[in-house]
Every structure is written in structure tokens, then in C-alpha cells.
Design an enzyme around this catalytic site. Structure first.
Site, short mmCIF file in Angstrom:
data_model
loop_
_atom_site.label_atom_id
_atom_site.label_comp_id
_atom_site.label_asym_id
_atom_site.label_seq_id
_atom_site.Cartn_x
_atom_site.Cartn_y
_atom_site.Cartn_z
N ARG A 34 0.82 -1.21 0.00
CA ARG A 34 0.00 0.00 0.00
C ARG A 34 0.86 1.27 0.00
O ARG A 34 0.51 2.25 -0.68
CB ARG A 34 -0.95 -0.02 1.19
CG ARG A 34 -1.97 -1.14 1.06
CD ARG A 34 -3.00 -1.14 2.14
NE ARG A 34 -3.96 -2.23 1.90
CZ ARG A 34 -4.97 -2.50 2.69
NH1 ARG A 34 -5.19 -1.75 3.77
NH2 ARG A 34 -5.80 -3.48 2.42
N ASP B 85 -15.49 9.70 8.28
CA ASP B 85 -14.43 8.72 8.04
C ASP B 85 -13.11 9.45 7.97
O ASP B 85 -13.06 10.65 7.63
CB ASP B 85 -14.68 7.94 6.75
CG ASP B 85 -13.95 6.61 6.72
OD1 ASP B 85 -14.51 5.61 7.20
OD2 ASP B 85 -12.79 6.59 6.27
#
Length: 292
Positions: free
Chosen positions: A37, A149
Site C-alpha cells: 500500500r 471517516d
């Protein structure tokens, strides 16, 4: 040649940085996952090594990269009406209770619900559909669902209101016809504007307080599983500060926070009611109000 995996030293540095900025704890067995990632951000930014990227990320110039970095290392996929019985409770028990309290003069005609760690938005939209299904009770109420979020990328997905058909598998056909549209007849479905208007999305880190009026109900599900105990306690304190006395906290089965819920009583599995003000939540009292 592509970058190799993070070294042990590099992994520790990135893991500490992630924890400091998000409260998310990365297990030591996630070296390959984290390497993959971070490598995407390294390549996208044209950096030569993990170390040069880390130096940029932690510099003053790298402040603008933080959101993208956290987007890259967080994975948040979910679907509509996940754990259906909690939404059944919201529609069949909680909403009638609020209407009864209003008629008794115990509350105003307003509801605020927070979906914390809302990912792609399917949870707050599911909540909004429950409200829409009860508009015959709530037609003159002020209704607000807030989805937050840490990932701005996920919030952009949520704001679009567009989902693959797999995300709405649990939505009954009647509600699918009423609250979604499939304009191109492909695999994508869009939430109708009437539902979008009930929801607002904000970027928020659970390690920090969410300012504003307190909420009547808070959903926090399948989020804190990624936090260690210390981070969970901070996040829980912030959640309870934002919850009104008499409000409800709806949690996921794996949050691991049950011994942290002082001032709340268990109503049913995974649903808790805040029955008393606590010293740590007193600061939130001044924020009570919202829309008239």
C-alpha cells in the site's frame, strides 16, 4: 526494478506514524500488506525509496500528503443493512420511542444520528432509508445523519451515492425500487436524491473530538477492531462525549470496548443507552441543541 518490502526498521517507523496520526495499530505480520500500500504512494509521487517518501511525509511540506497516505493504508468496504437486526431495532423500537418522548414533551422534533467510520457511506444511507420509511411519523421533524471517516477518498465515494449491485444485496426489492436508481442498467446503482439530502459527510479522525451538537444515536461498527486498547479508550471517550444522555450507542460485535462504556446500560446485544452524564462528557452539554 520495483521497491522491495519494507525493512524491519522502515516498517516500525511507518507503523508508529500511522498509529500517531490515526490510532490504527498495524500488526507485525502485515509487512507485505503495508509495503504494497505504501509502494503505491511512493510510485504515484515519484519517490525513489521508502525512506525518501517517509522524510517527505513527516516534513512540513508533506502535510498535504497525509490524507492520501491514510487513504492508502485503510481498507473500509461494507454494504447496506449490514447486521439487519440493528436497523430493525432503529425502525421498530428506537424511532417510535423518540416519537413517544416528543409527544410527552421530553424532546424536540429533531434527530441527529452519527455513523462513525462510515467508509463508503452504505451505513449512513441505510440509516437514512430507515428514517425515510418512517416519514409518516417524522414528517415535521428535523432529521440529520452525519457520516464521518478518516479517508477523504472513501468520503468521495460516499458522497457520490453510487454502489455496485453487490453492496445492495440486502436491500429488499421494494426499497431498492423506491430509494435507488439504475440509470444505465449496468452493475451500478445510485441512491436517490431524497436519501442523499438526509446525509452529510465529514472527514474526521476518531482520535479527536467531533465538535457540534450531541447525537441521539451513534453507530460505531467494525471500526475499533483496528485500534489497540489505548486508542480505543480515547475514541470511546470522544464518542461518549458526543452522545446525549438518553442516547444510544450501536456497536459491532468485534469492537472490544464493552468494559469502557461507563455511564451506559446494555439494552440488548450490541446496543447501549447512555443513562447518566459522566465527568468526561460534561463538556458536551453546552453543545446540545442543533436545529429548532
Amino acid at each position: 526494478m520495483g521497491l522491495p518490502r519494507l525493512s524491519s526498521h522502515q516498517f516500525d517507523r511507518f507503523r508508529d506514524f500511522i498509529y500517531k496520526n490515526s490510532g490504527i495499530h498495524i500488526d507485525k505480520n502485515k509487512v507485505t500488506l503495508l509495503s504494497n500500500r505504501i509502494r503505491r504512494r511512493v510510485n504515484a509521487g515519484g519517490f525513489e525509496t521508502f525512506d525518501t517518501y517517509y522524510r517527505f511525509l513527516t516534513s512540513a511540506d508533506g502535510a498535504s500528503e497525509l490524507a492520501g497516505f491514510l487513504d492508502a493504508i485503510t481498507t473500509n468496504e461494507t454494504y447496506f443493512f449490514r447486521t439487519q437486526k440493528q436497523f430493525d431495532w432503529l425502525s421498530s423500537d428506537w424511532l417510535p420511542e423518540q416519537v413517544t418522548r416528543q409527544r410527552a414533551g421530553e424532546r424536540k422534533r429533531q434527530l441527529r444520528i452519527w455513523s462513525a467510520g462510515c467508509a463508503n457511506g452504505s451505513e449512513p444511507y441505510s440509516i437514512a432509508i430507515c428514517l425515510a420509511e418512517n416519514l409518516y411519523r417524522l414528517h415535521d421533524w428535523s432529521l440529520e445523519v452525519v457520516g464521518t471517516d478518516i479517508s477523504e477518498e472513501m468520503l468521495e465515494v460516499a458522497r457520490s451515492g453510487i454502489f455496485k449491485s453487490s453492496a445492495i444485496d440486502e436491500v429488499p426489492q421494494r426499497q431498492r425500487r423506491r430509494y435507488f436508481q439504475n440509470p444505465t442498467e449496468n452493475d451500478l446503482w445510485e441512491v436517490r436524491e431524497s436519501i442523499k439530502q438526509l446525509v452529510q459527510f465529514k472527514q474526521h479522525n476518531l482520535m479527536k473530538p467531533l465538535l457540534g451538537p450531541v447525537f441521539d444515536c451513534i453507530f460505531i461498527r467494525n471500526v475499533l477492531i483496528y485500534f489497540d486498547r489505548q486508542s480505543k479508550q480515547i475514541a470511546v471517550n470522544n464518542l461518549l462525549n458526543a452522545l446525549a444522555v438518553g442516547g444510544y450507542l450501536v456497536v459491532g460485535p468485534s469492537e472490544g470496548i464493552y468494559e469502557m462504556l461507563g455511564g451506559l446500560e446494555r439494552v440488548s446485544p450490541l446496543i447501549y443507552k447512555k443513562v447518566a452524564e459522566t465527568p468526561r462528557s460534561a463538556a458536551a452539554v453546552g453543545h446540545r441543541g442543533g436545529k429548532p
